[in-house]
Scaffold this motif. Structure first.
Motif, PDB file in Angstrom:
ATOM      1  N   GLY A   1      -4.800  -8.408  -8.501  1.00 44.60           N
ATOM      2  CA  GLY A   1      -3.538  -7.780  -8.142  1.00 44.60           C
ATOM      3  C   GLY A   1      -2.545  -7.973  -9.270  1.00 44.60           C
TER       4      GLY A   1
ATOM      5  N   ASN B   1       5.791 -12.397  -6.582  1.00 45.90           N
ATOM      6  CA  ASN B   1       5.584 -11.527  -5.427  1.00 45.90           C
ATOM      7  C   ASN B   1       4.676 -10.361  -5.802  1.00 45.90           C
ATOM      8  OD1 ASN B   1       7.500 -12.954  -3.739  1.00 45.90           O
ATOM      9  ND2 ASN B   1       9.069 -12.076  -5.063  1.00 45.90           N
ATOM     10  N   ALA B   2       3.873  -9.913  -4.843  1.00 49.17           N
ATOM     11  CA  ALA B   2       2.932  -8.819  -5.091  1.00 49.17           C
ATOM     12  C   ALA B   2       3.657  -7.536  -5.473  1.00 49.17           C
ATOM     13  CB  ALA B   2       2.082  -8.575  -3.852  1.00 49.17           C
TER      14      ALA B   2
ATOM     15  N   ILE C   1       3.331  -3.449  -5.448  1.00 51.47           N
ATOM     16  CA  ILE C   1       2.653  -2.461  -4.608  1.00 51.47           C
ATOM     17  C   ILE C   1       2.701  -1.111  -5.302  1.00 51.47           C
ATOM     18  CG2 ILE C   1       2.613  -1.364  -2.329  1.00 51.47           C
ATOM     19  CD1 ILE C   1       2.181  -4.432  -2.280  1.00 51.47           C
ATOM     20  N   LYS C   2       1.529  -0.465  -5.392  1.00 50.54           N
ATOM     21  CA  LYS C   2       1.457   0.852  -6.032  1.00 50.54           C
ATOM     22  C   LYS C   2       1.916   1.926  -5.051  1.00 50.54           C
ATOM     23  CE  LYS C   2      -1.602   3.770  -8.757  1.00 50.54           C
ATOM     24  NZ  LYS C   2      -2.945   3.949  -9.272  1.00 50.54           N
ATOM     25  N   GLN C   3       2.744   2.846  -5.561  1.00 52.86           N
ATOM     26  CA  GLN C   3       3.252   3.956  -4.751  1.00 52.86           C
ATOM     27  C   GLN C   3       2.611   5.257  -5.215  1.00 52.86           C
ATOM     28  OE1 GLN C   3       5.330   3.452  -2.131  1.00 52.86           O
ATOM     29  NE2 GLN C   3       5.218   1.262  -2.559  1.00 52.86           N
TER      30      GLN C   3
ATOM     31  N   TRP D   1       4.584   1.044  -9.753  1.00 54.28           N
ATOM     32  CA  TRP D   1       4.396  -0.166  -8.955  1.00 54.28           C
ATOM     33  C   TRP D   1       5.775  -0.724  -8.650  1.00 54.28           C
ATOM     34  CZ3 TRP D   1      -0.596  -2.411  -8.042  1.00 54.28           C
ATOM     35  CH2 TRP D   1      -1.645  -1.693  -8.618  1.00 54.28           C
ATOM     36  N   TYR D   2       5.952  -1.255  -7.436  1.00 56.61           N
ATOM     37  CA  TYR D   2       7.258  -1.737  -7.009  1.00 56.61           C
ATOM     38  C   TYR D   2       7.159  -3.162  -6.476  1.00 56.61           C
ATOM     39  CZ  TYR D   2       8.907   3.046  -7.397  1.00 56.61           C
ATOM     40  OH  TYR D   2       9.238   4.277  -7.879  1.00 56.61           O
ATOM     41  N   SER D   3       8.219  -3.940  -6.768  1.00 53.73           N
ATOM     42  CA  SER D   3       8.322  -5.288  -6.207  1.00 53.73           C
ATOM     43  C   SER D   3       9.100  -5.208  -4.899  1.00 53.73           C
ATOM     44  CB  SER D   3       9.009  -6.224  -7.195  1.00 53.73           C
ATOM     45  OG  SER D   3      10.341  -5.830  -7.399  1.00 53.73           O
TER      46      SER D   3
END
Length: 182
Positions: free
Chosen positions: A147, A154-155, A157-159, A164-166
């Protein structure tokens, strides 16, 4: 603060750094400011440690290790500086470089000549045999990218827009060198 039960030979130590009991630091090592070097650590001559670095107990830094600012190195992380060890013989290995903000979990093994990118997170017990890109989350044996993380761990996340967003809304993009904050 240098604990009286440590053997600290270097004078190259920044302000507000603490070196706890039973540490050995050789005379040419360089240690930055605001570091916390926990008990039972060893730092060889050709080592540079940046500012705000934490070395937990049982970490040995061998010649050619370069630690940037704001790095966390967990207990008993093992660094290797000879790719083909033999008794009484040392094969020169390229420097091991840990970039700003990286975190190395307890008992991880870092191979010689490895480069760990900024803000990467190495899981406990991981065996790192290849360079790790910026912001990568890796674990396992051998360590694999599982990841991506932001500066706080913090992970990401792919949109749908391939960004990618935190959790706090910061946007990143994946490059050949790892994640890059936009």
């Amino acid at each position: 603060m240098i604990h009286p039960l440590s053997d600290v030979q270097t004078k190259n130590i920044g302000d507000n750094t603490s070196i706890w009991q039973y540490c050995v630091v050789l005379k040419d090592a360089v240690i930055g400011s605001n570091c916390n070097i926990n008990a039972h650590c060893f730092i060889e001559n050709d080592v540079v440690v940046g500012n705000n670095v934490t070395l937990k107990c049982g970490v040995y830094l061998w010649n050619g290790t370069r630690i940037a600012d704001d790095v966390f190195i967990g207990p008993n992380v093992t660094f290797v500086n000879n790719k083909r060890p033999r008794s009484k013989q040392h094969v020169q290995t390229p420097d091991t470089i840990i970039h700003r903000g990286a975190s190395l979990g307890a008992a991880a093994v870092i191979g010689g000549g490895i480069e760990i990118g900024a803000y990467a997170m190495i899981g406990m017990g991981a065996v790192v045999t290849k360079n790790i890109p910026a912001h990568a989350l890796v674990y396992g044996n051998p360590a694999r990218i599982m990841g991506w993380v932001d500066e706080q761990g913090n992970a990401l996340i792919k949109q749908e827009d391939d960004a990618w967003y935190s959790a706090n809304g910061n946007k990143y993009r994946l490059t050949e060198n790892g994640m890059e904050k936009l």
